[in-house]
Design a protein around this motif. Structure first.
Motif, mmCIF file in Angstrom:
data_model
loop_
_atom_site.group_PDB
_atom_site.id
_atom_site.type_symbol
_atom_site.label_atom_id
_atom_site.label_comp_id
_atom_site.label_asym_id
_atom_site.label_seq_id
_atom_site.Cartn_x
_atom_site.Cartn_y
_atom_site.Cartn_z
ATOM 1 N N ARG A 1 20.733 115.204 21.373
ATOM 2 C CA ARG A 1 20.819 115.750 22.549
ATOM 3 C C ARG A 1 21.663 115.060 23.290
ATOM 4 N N GLU A 2 22.086 113.914 23.094
ATOM 5 C CA GLU A 2 23.129 112.917 24.125
ATOM 6 C C GLU A 2 24.249 113.366 23.448
ATOM 7 N N TYR A 3 24.094 113.220 21.674
ATOM 8 C CA TYR A 3 25.415 113.204 21.213
ATOM 9 C C TYR A 3 26.443 114.985 21.360
ATOM 10 N N ALA A 4 25.295 115.763 21.247
ATOM 11 C CA ALA A 4 26.149 116.983 21.669
ATOM 12 C C ALA A 4 26.594 117.524 23.014
ATOM 13 N N GLU A 5 26.086 116.751 24.383
ATOM 14 C CA GLU A 5 26.573 116.451 25.709
ATOM 15 C C GLU A 5 27.676 115.658 25.758
ATOM 16 N N ARG A 6 28.225 114.660 24.405
ATOM 17 C CA ARG A 6 29.240 113.742 24.603
ATOM 18 C C ARG A 6 30.429 114.509 23.746
ATOM 19 N N VAL A 7 29.982 115.162 23.261
ATOM 20 C CA VAL A 7 30.430 116.206 22.444
ATOM 21 C C VAL A 7 31.582 117.359 23.180
ATOM 22 N N GLY A 8 30.718 117.750 24.032
ATOM 23 C CA GLY A 8 30.691 118.843 24.638
ATOM 24 C C GLY A 8 32.392 118.287 25.684
ATOM 25 N N ARG A 9 31.550 117.153 26.820
ATOM 26 C CA ARG A 9 32.344 116.170 27.730
ATOM 27 C C ARG A 9 33.910 115.755 27.465
#
Length: 182
Positions: free
Chosen positions: A39-47
């Protein structure tokens, strides 16, 4: 960190070469990341790729294009073929809704980031719908988190409540999916 490791969006990735084949009988090896880390990885990618507008809408098509990907609509199931980093194709069925297609693109990006880039795969790899297995669940967790970052989702629930009629979370801004507990 060894010389065979790289850092992707703040997470350590081994640069070993898992065997991913092109046949339908090959199962994608799952990532070693926990659901919370995914979840953290996905959010970091998006940001990192600045895909969220002022309303929290994730522009998945722009992310695919920025990463060097292309989307094709065809009469087959969802899949992805990666030639190399920055060169991939996502295939979506012709008879699905825009909301489903949005989630499918984010799901295939989950495979790209979790099972190709983070796994350190080099060269060609294909990802096909593999039924219910850990790698597919991980791609779903990634997709849901990319489309619906936790903070923004919690804010929307606080603002609108949890009743389906009053919530009316705009499906163009978020995509809901069952997510396993960490």
């Amino acid at each position: 960190m060894s010389s065979k490791d790289t850092v992707l969006y703040g997470l350590v990735a081994s640069t070993g070469s898992p065997h991913l084949g092109h046949g339908d009988d090959v199962v994608t090896p799952p990532s070693s990341l926990s659901y919370a880390a995914i979840r953290e990885y996905a959010e970091r990618v998006g940001r990192a790729h600045e895909i969220y507008d002022e309303n929290g809408h994730a522009d998945i098509d722009a992310l695919v294009a920025r990463l060097g990907g292309r989307v094709h609509v065809q009469d087959s199931s969802e899949s992805m073929h990666v030639r190399e980093k920055g060169n991939f194709d996502i295939f979506i069925p012709s008879l699905t809704s825009a909301r489903r297609d949005r989630f499918t693109k984010a799901h295939e990006l989950g495979h790209y980031f979790l099972h190709y880039r983070h796994a350190g795969v080099a060269g060609e790899a294909s990802f096909r719908r593999g039924g219910r297995n850990l790698a597919e669940t991980q791609a779903n967790v990634f997709a849901a988190s990319l489309l619906m970052p936790e903070r923004e989702f919690r804010e929307a629930v606080q603002l609108h409540g949890t009743d389906r009629k009053s919530t009316r979370l705009n499906s163009s801004h978020v995509a809901l999916s069952r997510m396993p507990a960490s």
